[in-house]
Write an enzyme that holds these catalytic residues in place. Structure first.
Site, PDB file in Angstrom:
ATOM      1  N   LYS A   1      54.274  -2.025 -16.873  1.00 40.78           N
ATOM      2  CA  LYS A   1      55.488  -1.922 -16.060  1.00 40.78           C
ATOM      3  C   LYS A   1      56.058  -3.317 -15.780  1.00 40.78           C
ATOM      4  CE  LYS A   1      53.927   2.446 -14.142  1.00 40.78           C
ATOM      5  NZ  LYS A   1      53.212   3.159 -13.066  1.00 40.78           N
TER       6      LYS A   1
ATOM      7  N   ASP B   1      59.659   5.990  -7.530  1.00 37.46           N
ATOM      8  CA  ASP B   1      58.751   6.952  -8.158  1.00 37.46           C
ATOM      9  C   ASP B   1      59.098   8.393  -7.762  1.00 37.46           C
ATOM     10  OD1 ASP B   1      56.923   6.270 -10.050  1.00 37.46           O
ATOM     11  OD2 ASP B   1      55.406   5.539  -8.633  1.00 37.46           O
TER      12      ASP B   1
ATOM     13  N   GLN C   1      50.814   2.339  -7.173  1.00 35.20           N
ATOM     14  CA  GLN C   1      50.115   2.849  -8.346  1.00 35.20           C
ATOM     15  C   GLN C   1      48.991   3.796  -7.905  1.00 35.20           C
ATOM     16  OE1 GLN C   1      51.017   2.253 -11.612  1.00 35.20           O
ATOM     17  NE2 GLN C   1      49.434   3.712 -12.173  1.00 35.20           N
TER      18      GLN C   1
END
Ligand code: NAD
Length: 287
Positions: A52, A119, A96
């Site tokens: 990422k 997200d 994460q």
């Protein structure tokens, strides 16, 4: 059979994002910023975060990773999130997952400012997706929809069977399909006779993490297959949930795994962060 090439499409999206970032920098002097929270030493999580970060660098984003030890306290992570919520150079915040056991993941996800929730895991954005309102949509299912659109696959009226019902893959996948007027079934570990469901599917979208869960006897001719699963074989090879060699022979379209949904997930993270940055730039202009 035609491959749904996520690698190719993700490169195209990256070029578009790069051009938009350049424009944004020229017009308002702003650089989209992504902050990532990484807790612990899980090698897969570290590898995803690294991918990422590299993608952010390629398109010209500012990015920062808060790399925290596995034994960190809940409060310390909360303080980091609160400070990123207030930080004007950060447009998107990504935690994460999975987090270590002692950490209350739900509480952290709810702490992220919904306007920076790139997200799409905050209940505010989950609710907006469910009610078909604009918001931030989880990157993996959003990437699947982009991939289908690129190949002119309209799911309207099609029987779509989603296998896997997690908050980050299966449930938002099903919502997006429903919002696109598909007929949607969701199967999971307690579904009785999975084959009965998949045999009736025009589109099978599977995100479970079980190697060869979908075999050729489970699908009808000309089925469209989207393989979201990622597992590692004993030999260390990355594979999906579908017996690709045999199922591809019966499919009209199929994603490879790897090279299908994975690169699209990262592309959608970039596009969600760009979206957040554009909204913030507009807000700053309006003030
Ligand atoms: P999860 O463990 O949270 O959920 C798995 C789901 O699969 C559950 O709903 C469970 O009920 C269902 N399931 C498990 N075994 C099953 C079986 N035998 N039959 C039917 N359903 C079964 O996992 P997740 O986070 O949703 O991830 C699922 C898979 O997708 C994993 O392989 C993960 O690595 C992959 N993934 C890929 C990407 C990507 O970018 N390609 C992104 C996220 C997740």
């Amino acid at each position: 059979m035609q491959l749904l090439d996520g690698k190719l499409l993700s490169k195209k999206i990256e070029l578009e994002v790069t051009a938009d970032v350049k424009k944004l920098k020229e017009t308002c002097g702003c650089t989209p910023g992504l902050a990532v929270v990484l807790v612990g030493q899980d090698p897969a999580s570290a590898a995803y975060v690294n991918m990422k970060k590299k993608a952010c660098d390629r398109v010209g984003f500012y990015s920062i990773t808060h790399d925290m030890p596995a034994h960190i306290s809940q409060e310390a992570i909360e303080r980091t999130i609160i400070s990123m919520n207030k930080n004007d150079s950060i447009d998107g915040i990504l935690i994460q997952l999975p987090l270590p056991e002692q950490i209350d993941t739900t509480k952290l996800l709810e702490l992220v400012d919904p306007a920076k929730d790139v997200d799409g895991f905050h209940p505010f954005n989950v609710g907006r997706l469910l009610t078909n309102l604009d918001g931030f949509v989880p990157c993996t299912p959003l990437g699947v929809m982009e991939l289908l659109r690129e190949y002119n696959i309209d799911v309207k009226g099609k029987n779509c069977v989603v296998i896997g019902a997690s908050n980050i893959v299966g449930k938002p996948m099903a919502s997006l399909l429903l919002n696109a007027d598909a007929t949607v079934e969701i199967c999971h570990i307690f579904t009785d006779d999975l084959k009965r469901h998949t045999l009736n599917a025009d589109v099978v979208l599977v995100g479970v993490g079980v190697i060869n869960l979908i075999t050729e006897d489970m699908v009808k001719d000309d089925v469209i297959i989207v393989d979201i699963g990622v597992s590692r074989t004993a030999e260390g090879k990355l594979v999906g949930d579908v017996d690709f060699a045999n199922v591809s022979k019966k499919s009209s379209y199929i994603t490879p795994s790897p090279g299908g949904v994975g690169p699209m997930t990262i592309a959608m993270l970039l596009s969600n962060t760009l979206k957040a940055a554009k909204i913030n730039a507009q807000k700053a202009k309006d003030q």
